[in-house]
Write an enzyme that holds these catalytic residues in place. Structure first.
Site, PDB file in Angstrom:
ATOM      1  CG  MET A 199      -1.911  -1.180   1.181  1.00 15.95           C
ATOM      2  SD  MET A 199      -3.415  -0.873   2.104  1.00 15.95           S
ATOM      3  CE  MET A 199      -2.765  -0.624   3.739  1.00 15.95           C
ATOM      4  CG  LEU A 218       7.230   1.690  -0.970  1.00 15.67           C
ATOM      5  CD1 LEU A 218       7.978   1.605  -2.302  1.00 15.67           C
ATOM      6  CD2 LEU A 218       6.434   0.408  -0.724  1.00 15.67           C
ATOM      7  CG  HIS A 224       6.899  -1.919   2.017  1.00 11.67           C
ATOM      8  ND1 HIS A 224       6.754  -0.751   2.737  1.00 11.67           N
ATOM      9  CD2 HIS A 224       5.690  -2.535   2.072  1.00 11.67           C
ATOM     10  CE1 HIS A 224       5.512  -0.669   3.203  1.00 11.67           C
ATOM     11  NE2 HIS A 224       4.850  -1.735   2.822  1.00 11.67           N
ATOM     12  CD  GLN A 254      -2.124  -8.684   4.365  1.00  2.00           C
ATOM     13  OE1 GLN A 254      -2.930  -7.788   4.534  1.00  2.00           O
ATOM     14  NE2 GLN A 254      -0.884  -8.435   3.987  1.00  2.00           N
ATOM     15  NE  ARG A 302      -3.044   1.591   9.771  1.00  5.75           N
ATOM     16  CZ  ARG A 302      -3.391   0.575   8.968  1.00  5.75           C
ATOM     17  NH1 ARG A 302      -2.664  -0.528   8.931  1.00  5.75           N
ATOM     18  NH2 ARG A 302      -4.459   0.681   8.192  1.00  5.75           N
TER      19      ARG A 302
END
Ligand code: AMP
Length: 277
Positions: A24, A27, A31, A147, A181
């Site tokens: 999303m 980065l 990531h 997830q 976040r």
């Protein structure tokens, strides 16, 4: 979308193995570690950046989720990914869109309990990205353990021709799991947030000494967290690595300790695998 399809067609014609890393954006090193590991699994590393509206609930942080496309593009270039796909919401969910991929079991507890519909949103977008990019392999972080397990289950249940790989969590030096976040955290909150990874580490230490009673492992975690008033615990749980089932008695197969908490206004998740020697 058309360009993406064309590129994919070219890769397949040349018999190149495509490795997909969905993100999303905003980065960070977590990531980047996926991009670099992706190299080991094929010829073309394809990154996607899409802040997927369907996986955010009402009142969640979709509107304020960090978006920094220019910096992200620089990072993608530095990481030498071969291609990037940055669709917009209108392309992904045109007028009249009405289909959803839904998990009926693993998605109902842990994060799914406090974020109803979240994993259906995740599965739907991942299914779409798989169909658009048709990768041979796809990489996901174990940072988002539930997830990763739910996506693996979807691929198995629906006979999807993609190999799903879970990659280790990348942390800051002080142990905080990297997350887009984390940018929301006030300095005070960031300090308190460290208790989550420290608590998980302590639970693992106790596990390694031979403790197999879930309630004793849970108590160890709670004992540490109690001293941190800014941490509002959503859950802490010990689950089976494979299907995220709870242990009714002793922890007698590969397990994972998972936590979610609000620290200040930020919801953070983390976990640690408890491996039997
Ligand atoms: P996100 O952009 O947060 O949706 O994450 C995109 C992918 O990166 C997901 O597969 C995440 O699990 C993975 N990821 C996020 N943070 C980390 C981390 N700290 N270490 C490893 N992978 C991560």
């Amino acid at each position: 979308m058309a360009e993406m399809r064309e590129a994919r067609h070219g890769w397949h014609k040349q018999d190149l193995q495509v490795v997909l890393v969905p993100t999303m954006g905003a980065l960070h090193d977590g990531h980047l570690s996926l991009f670099s590991q992706a190299r080991n699994y094929g010829d073309i590393v394809l990154a996607t950046i899409f802040v997927n509206p369907k996986q955010f609930g009402p009142g969640e942080d979709f509107a304020k989720y960090p978006r920094m496309i220019q910096q992200d593009i620089e990072k993608l270039t530095m990481a030498r990914v071969d291609a990037a796909f940055l669709p917009n919401a209108a392309d992904m969910y045109p007028q009249g869109f009405q289909t959803c991929v839904s998990n009926k079991l693993m998605s109902k507890s842990l994060c799914g309990a406090s974020r109803p519909g979240h994993f259906d949103g995740v599965l739907t977008v991942v299914m779409k990205l798989f169909n658009i990019a048709q990768p041979h392999v796809a990489l996901f972080g174990k940072k988002d353990y539930q997830q990763w397990r739910i996506i693996s289950q979807m691929v198995e249940d629906l006979n999807m021709p993609v190999r799903v790989i879970g990659c280790e969590t990348i942390r800051d030096q002080d142990g905080l799991a990297k997350s887009s976040r984390n940018a929301y955290l006030q300095p005070d909150d960031r300090q308190q947030a460290l208790a989550l990874s420290q608590g998980l580490k302590k639970v693992n230490e106790l596990f390694v000494t031979g403790e197999r009673r879930p309630e004793a492992l849970i108590e160890q975690f709670n004992k540490i967290i109690r001293d941190y008033p800014h941490i509002d615990l959503d859950y802490f749980s010990i689950r089976s690595q494979d299907n995220l089932a709870e242990f009714s008695n002793l922890v007698d197969s590969p397990a994972v300790a998972l936590v979610a908490a609000h620290v200040g206004k930020t919801r953070l998740i983390d976990n640690i695998e408890l491996n039997h020697e």
